[in-house]
Design a protein around this motif. Sequence first.
Motif, PDB file in Angstrom:
ATOM      1  N   THR A   2      12.353  36.725 -19.360  1.00 40.00           N
ATOM      2  CA  THR A   2      12.312  35.303 -19.498  1.00 40.00           C
ATOM      3  C   THR A   2      13.584  34.959 -19.993  1.00 40.00           C
ATOM      4  OG1 THR A   2      11.860  35.966 -21.864  1.00 40.00           O
ATOM      5  CG2 THR A   2       9.721  35.344 -20.380  1.00 40.00           C
ATOM      6  N   ILE A   3      14.446  35.801 -19.285  1.00 43.18           N
ATOM      7  CA  ILE A   3      15.719  35.346 -19.609  1.00 43.18           C
ATOM      8  C   ILE A   3      17.004  34.984 -18.987  1.00 43.18           C
ATOM      9  CG2 ILE A   3      15.661  37.521 -22.489  1.00 43.18           C
ATOM     10  CD1 ILE A   3      17.321  39.503 -20.994  1.00 43.18           C
ATOM     11  N   LEU A   4      16.506  35.115 -17.910  1.00 46.55           N
ATOM     12  CA  LEU A   4      17.215  34.855 -17.003  1.00 46.55           C
ATOM     13  C   LEU A   4      17.323  33.018 -16.496  1.00 46.55           C
ATOM     14  CD1 LEU A   4      15.543  37.065 -13.852  1.00 46.55           C
ATOM     15  CD2 LEU A   4      18.116  37.360 -15.249  1.00 46.55           C
ATOM     16  N   GLY A   5      18.234  33.434 -15.672  1.00 46.10           N
ATOM     17  CA  GLY A   5      18.322  31.718 -15.291  1.00 46.10           C
ATOM     18  C   GLY A   5      19.438  30.529 -16.356  1.00 46.10           C
ATOM     19  N   VAL A   6      20.664  31.223 -17.439  1.00 54.83           N
ATOM     20  CA  VAL A   6      20.271  30.265 -18.258  1.00 54.83           C
ATOM     21  C   VAL A   6      22.438  30.483 -17.189  1.00 54.83           C
ATOM     22  CG1 VAL A   6      21.971  30.286 -20.517  1.00 54.83           C
ATOM     23  CG2 VAL A   6      19.509  31.183 -20.264  1.00 54.83           C
TER      24      VAL A   6
ATOM     25  N   GLY B  49      23.775  13.627  -5.136  1.00 55.82           N
ATOM     26  CA  GLY B  49      22.757  13.368  -6.652  1.00 55.82           C
ATOM     27  C   GLY B  49      23.387  14.750  -7.405  1.00 55.82           C
ATOM     28  N   ILE B  50      22.791  15.290  -8.437  1.00 57.47           N
ATOM     29  CA  ILE B  50      22.911  16.977  -8.733  1.00 57.47           C
ATOM     30  C   ILE B  50      21.473  16.711  -9.270  1.00 57.47           C
ATOM     31  CG2 ILE B  50      22.907  15.460 -11.093  1.00 57.47           C
ATOM     32  CD1 ILE B  50      25.833  18.759  -9.039  1.00 57.47           C
ATOM     33  N   ASP B  51      21.282  18.714  -9.579  1.00 58.28           N
ATOM     34  CA  ASP B  51      20.012  18.459 -10.325  1.00 58.28           C
ATOM     35  C   ASP B  51      20.200  20.508 -10.875  1.00 58.28           C
ATOM     36  OD1 ASP B  51      17.382  19.417 -10.339  1.00 58.28           O
ATOM     37  OD2 ASP B  51      16.856  20.296  -8.589  1.00 58.28           O
ATOM     38  N   LEU B  52      20.134  19.880 -12.511  1.00 58.80           N
ATOM     39  CA  LEU B  52      20.524  20.503 -13.177  1.00 58.80           C
ATOM     40  C   LEU B  52      19.601  21.200 -13.972  1.00 58.80           C
ATOM     41  CD1 LEU B  52      22.607  18.527 -15.649  1.00 58.80           C
ATOM     42  CD2 LEU B  52      23.468  20.510 -13.713  1.00 58.80           C
ATOM     43  N   SER B  53      18.111  21.208 -12.680  1.00 62.79           N
ATOM     44  CA  SER B  53      17.086  21.647 -13.795  1.00 62.79           C
ATOM     45  C   SER B  53      16.768  23.249 -12.499  1.00 62.79           C
ATOM     46  CB  SER B  53      15.868  20.785 -13.426  1.00 62.79           C
ATOM     47  OG  SER B  53      15.865  20.332 -12.335  1.00 62.79           O
TER      48      SER B  53
ATOM     49  N   THR C 275      17.639  15.672 -14.773  1.00 59.19           N
ATOM     50  CA  THR C 275      17.677  16.962 -14.281  1.00 59.19           C
ATOM     51  C   THR C 275      18.091  17.791 -15.747  1.00 59.19           C
ATOM     52  OG1 THR C 275      19.546  16.691 -13.847  1.00 59.19           O
ATOM     53  CG2 THR C 275      17.671  16.452 -11.221  1.00 59.19           C
ATOM     54  N   LEU C 276      18.831  17.226 -16.191  1.00 60.09           N
ATOM     55  CA  LEU C 276      19.113  17.578 -17.401  1.00 60.09           C
ATOM     56  C   LEU C 276      17.715  17.880 -18.288  1.00 60.09           C
ATOM     57  CD1 LEU C 276      20.819  19.044 -19.655  1.00 60.09           C
ATOM     58  CD2 LEU C 276      21.289  16.550 -20.992  1.00 60.09           C
ATOM     59  N   ALA C 277      17.053  17.040 -18.702  1.00 55.97           N
ATOM     60  CA  ALA C 277      15.505  16.484 -19.088  1.00 55.97           C
ATOM     61  C   ALA C 277      14.751  17.228 -18.633  1.00 55.97           C
ATOM     62  CB  ALA C 277      15.155  14.822 -19.321  1.00 55.97           C
ATOM     63  N   GLY C 278      15.069  17.929 -17.731  1.00 57.50           N
ATOM     64  CA  GLY C 278      13.727  18.773 -16.756  1.00 57.50           C
ATOM     65  C   GLY C 278      14.628  20.601 -16.707  1.00 57.50           C
ATOM     66  N   LEU C 279      15.945  20.074 -17.127  1.00 60.05           N
ATOM     67  CA  LEU C 279      16.497  21.773 -17.201  1.00 60.05           C
ATOM     68  C   LEU C 279      15.411  22.143 -19.131  1.00 60.05           C
ATOM     69  CD1 LEU C 279      19.388  22.365 -17.502  1.00 60.05           C
ATOM     70  CD2 LEU C 279      18.540  23.351 -19.204  1.00 60.05           C
TER      71      LEU C 279
END
Length: 331
Positions: A250-254, A78-82, A135-139
């Motif tokens: 709030t600007i982290l994680g991108v 799988g893959i997890d983009l979130s 997971t894109l939807a989760g992101l």
Amino acid sequence: MTTTVDTASAPAAPAKGERASQILQHHGALMVLAATVLVGGIAFDSFATPQNAANIAVSSSFIAIIAIGMTFVIVSGGIDLSVGSSFVLAGVLAAYGSRYGVLVALLLPLAVCGTIGLLQGLIIARTGMAPFIVTLAGLLGMRGLMLAVSGEGANTYLVEDDAFAALGQASLFNLTVPVYITLGLFALGAILLQRTGFGQSVYAIGGNEEAAALMGVPVARVKTLVYLISGLLAGLAGALNAARLSSGVTILGVGLELDVIAAVVIGGTLLTGGAGGLTGTMAGVLLLGVIQSLINQVGTLTSSFQQVVSGAFLALVVVVQRVLHRAQRLS
């Protein structure tokens, strides 16, 4: 009396080329990491110092925690983009929850991110939808939830509990608490992946999902659990980072999910699933951290250059993986 050996029934020893390709597949990241550290130590006097090593370990610990969960996901095919959005959402929730004490600061982001990971796993396992889409939807959804909680990013919650802040800032032997948490999670994750039936099921599903189902592997349950693990670890990393920064930034994680995936793949885990391990993942994480440190040592290069180098490493590793996989099939 003459003793004969039935060579037909004896397992054939792997050829030298096959053994070499297996070693390169499983330990290539460690070899490159060692070579990079050696070159850096020779080129820069301030690189091979205990303080710089501690800085690399501390800065890499958060991505390493997320990468442990991502390894389970990718090994399963799988893959997890979130995870990047989970990371920043968890930081905001942890900082907000810190006003009610250390337990709320920890349990609130774990509960939210774990629940979202569980839901993603259930959707992927029960409906057969592509992990990329789910997971894109989760992101997007978690990024929107974070903006809603923080007033469109205008509110930055501060950590108000000293005990919670200590989880990110307290140090022992020049290493902060998240580094020791990372080491503990690595040990537990390695045992879970390599020494348990659950781990073997993860490998089996990543290798051939249909064959795993025929062998009686609970495919849906295992796939659900790997996304739950990924969500929980991304939430934990975000909470610890908020403790370190004393705020829910709030600007982290991108783009963080791409760094995590790159570290896992550079560490030797196949994007197609069925092969990989946490030792390689840790080597991949540290390699990216060492590259960033070398860029800082040079001084004339911007931090964006690290993305170029990481991308080049990732492309090279994927090509090498394809070549090695083809060579093993032909041998």
